[in-house]
Design an enzyme around this catalytic site. Structure first.
Site, PDB file in Angstrom:
ATOM      1  N   THR A   1      40.555  41.002  18.171  1.00  0.00           N
ATOM      2  CA  THR A   1      40.782  41.719  19.420  1.00  0.00           C
ATOM      3  C   THR A   1      40.561  43.214  19.218  1.00  0.00           C
ATOM      4  OG1 THR A   1      42.494  40.090  19.827  1.00  0.00           O
ATOM      5  CG2 THR A   1      42.400  41.953  21.324  1.00  0.00           C
TER       6      THR A   1
ATOM      7  N   GLU B   1      64.036  26.453  -9.098  1.00  0.00           N
ATOM      8  CA  GLU B   1      63.135  27.606  -9.124  1.00  0.00           C
ATOM      9  C   GLU B   1      62.757  27.997 -10.552  1.00  0.00           C
ATOM     10  OE1 GLU B   1      61.620  28.660  -6.541  1.00  0.00           O
ATOM     11  OE2 GLU B   1      62.830  27.505  -5.127  1.00  0.00           O
TER      12      GLU B   1
HETATM   13  P1  ADP Z   1      43.295  38.789  16.154  1.00  0.00           P
HETATM   14  O1  ADP Z   1      42.757  39.126  17.479  1.00  0.00           O
HETATM   15  O2  ADP Z   1      42.237  38.527  15.124  1.00  0.00           O
HETATM   16  O3  ADP Z   1      44.342  37.729  16.136  1.00  0.00           O
HETATM   17  P2  ADP Z   1      44.386  41.402  16.368  1.00  0.00           P
HETATM   18  O4  ADP Z   1      43.175  42.180  16.629  1.00  0.00           O
HETATM   19  O5  ADP Z   1      45.225  41.047  17.538  1.00  0.00           O
HETATM   20  O6  ADP Z   1      44.040  40.081  15.584  1.00  0.00           O
HETATM   21  O7  ADP Z   1      45.254  42.161  15.283  1.00  0.00           O
HETATM   22  C1  ADP Z   1      46.615  42.420  15.452  1.00  0.00           C
HETATM   23  C2  ADP Z   1      46.986  43.762  14.867  1.00  0.00           C
HETATM   24  O8  ADP Z   1      46.858  43.739  13.453  1.00  0.00           O
HETATM   25  C3  ADP Z   1      46.089  44.885  15.325  1.00  0.00           C
HETATM   26  O9  ADP Z   1      46.559  45.440  16.507  1.00  0.00           O
HETATM   27  C4  ADP Z   1      46.162  45.856  14.164  1.00  0.00           C
HETATM   28  O10 ADP Z   1      47.307  46.664  14.249  1.00  0.00           O
HETATM   29  C5  ADP Z   1      46.324  44.960  12.974  1.00  0.00           C
HETATM   30  N1  ADP Z   1      45.024  44.688  12.343  1.00  0.00           N
HETATM   31  C6  ADP Z   1      44.445  43.490  12.223  1.00  0.00           C
HETATM   32  N2  ADP Z   1      43.279  43.584  11.581  1.00  0.00           N
HETATM   33  C7  ADP Z   1      43.092  44.880  11.296  1.00  0.00           C
HETATM   34  C8  ADP Z   1      42.051  45.616  10.653  1.00  0.00           C
HETATM   35  N3  ADP Z   1      40.964  45.005  10.162  1.00  0.00           N
HETATM   36  N4  ADP Z   1      42.187  46.951  10.529  1.00  0.00           N
HETATM   37  C9  ADP Z   1      43.289  47.556  11.013  1.00  0.00           C
HETATM   38  N5  ADP Z   1      44.294  46.928  11.630  1.00  0.00           N
HETATM   39  C10 ADP Z   1      44.216  45.603  11.784  1.00  0.00           C
HETATM   40 ZN    ZN Z   2      59.986  24.269  -5.092  1.00  0.00          ZN
END
Ligand code: ADP
Ligand code: ZN
Length: 606
Positions: free
Chosen positions: A210, A425
């Protein structure tokens, strides 16, 4: 909404009228309720000359008695009318004033018909208004479409740039062209260049799909429309499809722009697959295909979608001219993780000891969202500890939290359970420490965390692994079995706590036999084809897999053989190190946490 306004005005009028009618009714109805008399008594009273006047209606007689023996006031009465041809004669004979009246049923009709009709009308009106919001024909702010479930979000300026997305360099590279196109579409169309209409971002959750799509919009400076596939599925039949139409209408107006569909798989599952054909989903999907095919490639609208399960998508979605470009957004490697941590650490003040490279090394397999979460958790911890800067210890604890869920110190195990968990563990850890190639043990803890794990052994690989040799896989299985074996050795029997270990060990053994061709008996073949559209998997499962039942039995035998072999190996090993096991568990019980090197020292002592 002019139509709705008209309706609401007329509804208001109706309610006012009704109120007025009820008001008037209240006055017409005499304050004094008439007595109900049997007809015979009425006749007696009439014969005695006690009746003053009578009003005859179709069903009843309403009259007034002369003041007299019964009461001083003239008294009202009613009686049910009985077929009595002599009544008029008698009334005349007694000089009673009488009138006939055709009873007006108007008011009763209102009660019986108009009120329910108004009620139904009211309900209908609200339903229609709800639906109207669902359909939202684009008037009044697309962005505020409000209470309907599938929300279309439009962002004019996402303010996200490629600098905010780290660790996915290849994906960014592939998307640069799209940005160029959105910036200067004329340049591309003039030359007749073919630009992909649909780009599918494929990758595990939280890897920044996203974010990447928003960054493309931000870099190109275009509007970003987004909607989630899963929200379509719960709507009324037909609403999803009209939503899709809306979305494209709006996008065409705002072009150049990006339409982003999150969770495309929820909407774009292979048609006719699944336990029930889902009519709404299919309609919506069909509409999406129609729109994709229908729009002019010269209009600079780029469709992007995200999924973590490309294999279940309807193949029609992946045809040329639709989502024909796929961009992989995978979990970051160590360098990528470092870059992502840097991006998120910019927002906080790190202390001098807070070396995020250490954290990047500790977190293979973490997604971008997990890493963002670590920085966030570490910041919260710092605040809680009244510190000014985020230190390494906070970061490390944040990693643990993200790995194992939140610490739950208040959940108490009884003494017996604690002993069991401790030996379990330490069993895992001793096996891991005994194999030279195994991932090093960071720490062992029996502080309960989360719901599932009562204790855990934090074993972190030092580097990302793409290839694993057969012995390494066997060692992994052995480590997983170490917990159960230790319990058996010390307590004479296993407990339910080892179930998750067994599941994981069996999974590895199964993959060795089925996917990696690591079983001599079955030979170097792969019997496993996972990445197939769902529809084919269903057919395959109806045919009981693409191998015979005999092979299935052999697979089971081989899996069992691998597990048994490793279990024997672990049993021997732990029997040999029984004293280290007991001592290690003792230390663990006292302190609840023990580091890998401490356990190694104990082991080497014995
Ligand atoms: P997806 O759509 O793949 O499920 P998102 O884009 O919603 O993932 O990611 C969620 C949050 O995680 C983002 O808003 C960001 O804060 C963080 N994040 C994920 N991937 C990255 C990346 N490659 N670089 C920086 N932040 C990231
Ligand atoms: Zn175990």
């Amino acid at each position: 909404m002019p139509v709705n306004k008209k309706i609401s005005v007329s509804v208001l009028c109706a309610f006012l009228t009704m109120g007025a009618v009820l008001f008037v009714l209240n006055f017409i109805t005499p304050m004094q309720m008439p007595d109900e008399l049997p007809y015979s008594e009425f006749k007696t009273l009439l014969a005695a000359g006690n009746v003053e006047e009578v009003t005859v209606t179709r069903q009843s007689l309403l009259g007034k008695l002369k003041p007299g023996e019964r009461s001083k006031e003239p008294k009202l009465f009613t009686t049910v009318r009985v077929e009595d041809p002599d009544l008029v004669k008698e009334l005349n004979a007694r000089n009673v004033k009488f009138t006939g009246m055709i009873e007006s049923t108007f008011l009763r009709d209102i009660m019986w018909w108009v009120i329910p009709a108004l009620l139904f009308g009211g309900i209908w009106f609200f339903v229609i208004r709800r639906l109207g919001q669902g359909l939202g024909q684009g008037q009044k702010g697309f962005m505020t479409v409000g209470k309907s479930k599938a929300k279309i979000y439009a962002e004019k300026d996402t303010k996200v740039t490629f600098a905010d997305v780290a660790g996915v360099e290849e994906a960014k590279e592939e998307l640069r062209e799209v940005i160029e196109f959105l910036k200067t579409p004329e340049r591309f169309t003039r030359l007749g260049a073919k630009i992909p209409k649909g780009i599918l971002l494929v990758g595990p959750p939280g890897t920044g799909k996203t974010l990447l799509a928003r960054a493309v919009a931000g870099e190109a400076g275009v509007t970003f429309f987004s909607i989630s596939g899963s929200e379509f599925v719960e709507m009324f039949v037909g609403v999803g499809a009209s939503r899709v139409r809306d979305l494209f209408e709006q996008a065409k107006v705002k072009a150049p722009c990006i339409i982003f569909i999150d969770e495309l798989d929820a909407l774009g599952k292979a048609r006719g697959a699944g336990p029930m054909a889902h009519e709404e989903r299919e309609q919506t999907l069909n509409q999406l295909l129609v729109e994709m095919d229908g729009f002019d490639p010269r209009i600079a609208v780029i469709l992007m979608a995200a999924t973590n399960r490309p294999e279940i998508l309807d193949p029609a979605l992946l045809r040329p001219g639709r989502f024909d470009r796929q961009v992989l957004v995978d979990r970051p490697d160590k360098i990528g993780r470092l870059a992502i941590l840097r991006v998120h650490a910019k927002r906080v003040t790190l202390g001098p000891d807070a070396d995020i490279e250490v954290i990047a090394a500790m977190t293979p397999g973490f997604s971008g969202a997990d890493l963002a979460n670590i920085i966030n958790e570490a910041t919260l911890l710092t605040v809680r500890r009244n510190k000014e800067q985020v230190g390494l210890s906070e970061l490390q604890e944040a990693v643990e939290r993200v790995v194992a869920g939140l610490e739950k110190k208040n959940r108490v195990l009884n003494k017996m359970e604690k002993e069991r968990v401790a030996h379990h563990e330490v069993g895992h850890a001793l096996v891991a420490l005994s194999f030279p190639g195994a991932d090093p043990i960071q720490k062992i803890s029996i502080i309960p965390r989360g719901i599932a794990a009562l204790g855990y052994t934090l074993q972190l690989p030092t580097e990302d692994r793409f290839l694993m040799a057969k012995t390494e896989l066997e060692n992994k299985i052995a480590v997983l079995l170490g917990g159960r074996s230790a319990e058996e050795l010390i307590f004479g029997e296993a407990s339910t706590g080892a179930q998750n270990d067994l599941v994981r060990a069996t999974d590895i053994a199964k993959s060795m036999v089925k996917s990696y061709g690591m079983s001599e008996k079955l030979g170097t073949v792969t019997l496993d084809r996972e990445r197939q559209p769902l529809i084919m998997q269903i057919q395959a499962s109806q045919e009981k897999g693409d191998y015979s039942e005999e092979t299935a039995r052999e697979i089971d035998c081989e899996v069992r053989r691998i597990i048994d072999e490793q279990y024997d190996r672990v049993r021997w090993l732990l029997a040999e190190k029984k004293r280290a096991l007991i001592e290690g568990a003792q230390v663990l019980l006292e302190r609840e946490v023990i580091s890998g090197s401490e356990l190694r020292a104990i082991m080497d002592n014995h």
